[in-house]
Design a protein around this motif. Structure first.
Motif, short mmCIF file in Angstrom:
data_model
loop_
_atom_site.label_atom_id
_atom_site.label_comp_id
_atom_site.label_asym_id
_atom_site.label_seq_id
_atom_site.Cartn_x
_atom_site.Cartn_y
_atom_site.Cartn_z
N GLY A 74 21.19 7.44 57.41
CA GLY A 74 20.42 8.37 57.09
C GLY A 74 21.42 9.02 55.23
O GLY A 74 21.60 7.54 54.75
N PRO A 75 21.14 9.72 53.94
CA PRO A 75 21.35 9.30 53.01
C PRO A 75 22.70 8.51 52.86
O PRO A 75 23.96 9.04 53.84
CB PRO A 75 21.41 11.16 52.59
CG PRO A 75 20.37 11.51 53.39
CD PRO A 75 21.00 10.69 54.96
N THR A 76 23.18 7.72 51.92
CA THR A 76 23.98 6.95 51.85
C THR A 76 24.15 6.31 50.43
O THR A 76 23.85 6.47 49.29
CB THR A 76 23.77 5.44 52.56
OG1 THR A 76 23.55 5.68 53.99
CG2 THR A 76 25.12 4.49 52.92
N ASP A 77 25.70 6.49 50.45
CA ASP A 77 26.54 5.84 48.82
C ASP A 77 27.24 5.01 49.05
O ASP A 77 27.53 4.70 49.69
CB ASP A 77 27.64 7.29 48.21
CG ASP A 77 26.56 8.52 48.29
OD1 ASP A 77 25.44 8.83 47.48
OD2 ASP A 77 27.54 9.31 48.14
N VAL A 154 30.58 2.18 51.69
CA VAL A 154 29.23 2.47 52.91
C VAL A 154 29.46 3.77 53.08
O VAL A 154 30.43 4.08 54.59
CB VAL A 154 28.26 1.76 53.41
CG1 VAL A 154 27.43 1.66 53.80
CG2 VAL A 154 28.03 0.34 52.46
N LEU A 155 29.09 4.62 52.41
CA LEU A 155 29.37 6.18 52.56
C LEU A 155 28.32 6.88 53.03
O LEU A 155 27.53 7.35 52.62
CB LEU A 155 30.21 6.74 51.70
CG LEU A 155 32.47 5.91 51.67
CD1 LEU A 155 32.02 6.44 50.56
CD2 LEU A 155 32.33 6.09 52.88
N PRO A 156 28.41 8.52 53.47
CA PRO A 156 27.53 9.32 53.83
C PRO A 156 27.96 9.83 52.40
O PRO A 156 28.73 9.82 51.72
CB PRO A 156 28.04 10.25 54.79
CG PRO A 156 29.21 9.60 56.04
CD PRO A 156 29.56 8.42 55.04
N HIS A 157 26.25 10.50 52.18
CA HIS A 157 25.97 10.47 50.56
C HIS A 157 26.97 12.24 50.40
O HIS A 157 26.92 12.67 50.91
CB HIS A 157 24.52 11.25 50.26
CG HIS A 157 24.55 11.77 48.87
ND1 HIS A 157 24.52 10.89 48.54
CD2 HIS A 157 24.13 13.27 49.17
CE1 HIS A 157 23.85 11.90 47.01
NE2 HIS A 157 23.82 13.30 47.65
N GLY A 158 27.47 11.72 49.19
CA GLY A 158 28.74 13.05 48.68
C GLY A 158 29.96 12.70 49.46
O GLY A 158 31.00 13.76 49.44
N ALA A 159 31.20 11.65 50.49
CA ALA A 159 31.84 11.48 51.44
C ALA A 159 32.55 11.58 50.06
O ALA A 159 32.18 10.19 49.26
CB ALA A 159 31.22 10.88 52.62
#
Length: 172
Positions: A74-77, A154-159
């Protein structure tokens, strides 16, 4: 360093991370400099040659004897930080929602994991911190020089980069 991704669309993520850290082998034609020499991890920064050749500026490099796997969906930061822990300092108990890939540049980092096992990492060591709410851990600098850790989250987007956690009762 063996860096692998498990998802097809993430195959470039480890290569990008490794290249940013100066860990990837760059084809010599891409690493040629104005002086006609190829850039390696120990070389100083160089001026790009005419024609837009890339400038490779290594930050650090490490070795992971058991390999490294990064998995994200999914979207990732992807966030990079340089973390400095002074002598006697601690990160406090915390968790991450995604993997953290790190390389110790200097100092000695002592990590206690949720099962109370202890891992000690020194200069040139690469590590992946466990992630998820059930993987609390703490990093301590028990040495007399600052720990410098290059970290890629490497995190879920916005975490958040990390979240405080309870000490599971491990001895100090």
């Amino acid at each position: 360093m063996d860096v692998r991704a498990r998802r097809g669309r993430w195959a470039a993520v480890p290569v990008v991370l490794a290249a940013v850290w100066g860990l990837a082998a760059v084809p010599s034609s891409a690493a040629e400099t104005a002086a006609g020499t190829s850039a390696t991890a120990g070389d100083p920064p160089r001026v790009a040659a005419a024609g837009g050749e890339p400038i490779v500026e290594p930050l650090t490099e490490g070795f992971a004897p058991e390999g490294v796997a990064i998995d994200a969906e999914g979207p990732t930061d992807v966030v990079q930080k340089v973390i400095t822990i002074p002598p006697g300092g601690t990160t406090g108990w915390h968790t991450h929602q995604g993997p953290l890939l790190g390389v110790i540049e200097s100092g000695t980092l002592t990590r206690t994991l949720d099962d109370c096992s202890v891992e000690v990492s020194g200069p040139g060591d690469a590590l992946v911190e466990p992630h998820g709410a059930d993987h609390a851990h703490v990093g301590r600098n028990l040495g007399d020089e600052p720990v410098v850790l290059y970290a890629t989250y490497v995190l879920p987007h916005g975490a958040p980069l990390s979240e405080p956690a309870e000490d599971p009762g491990c001895p100090e």
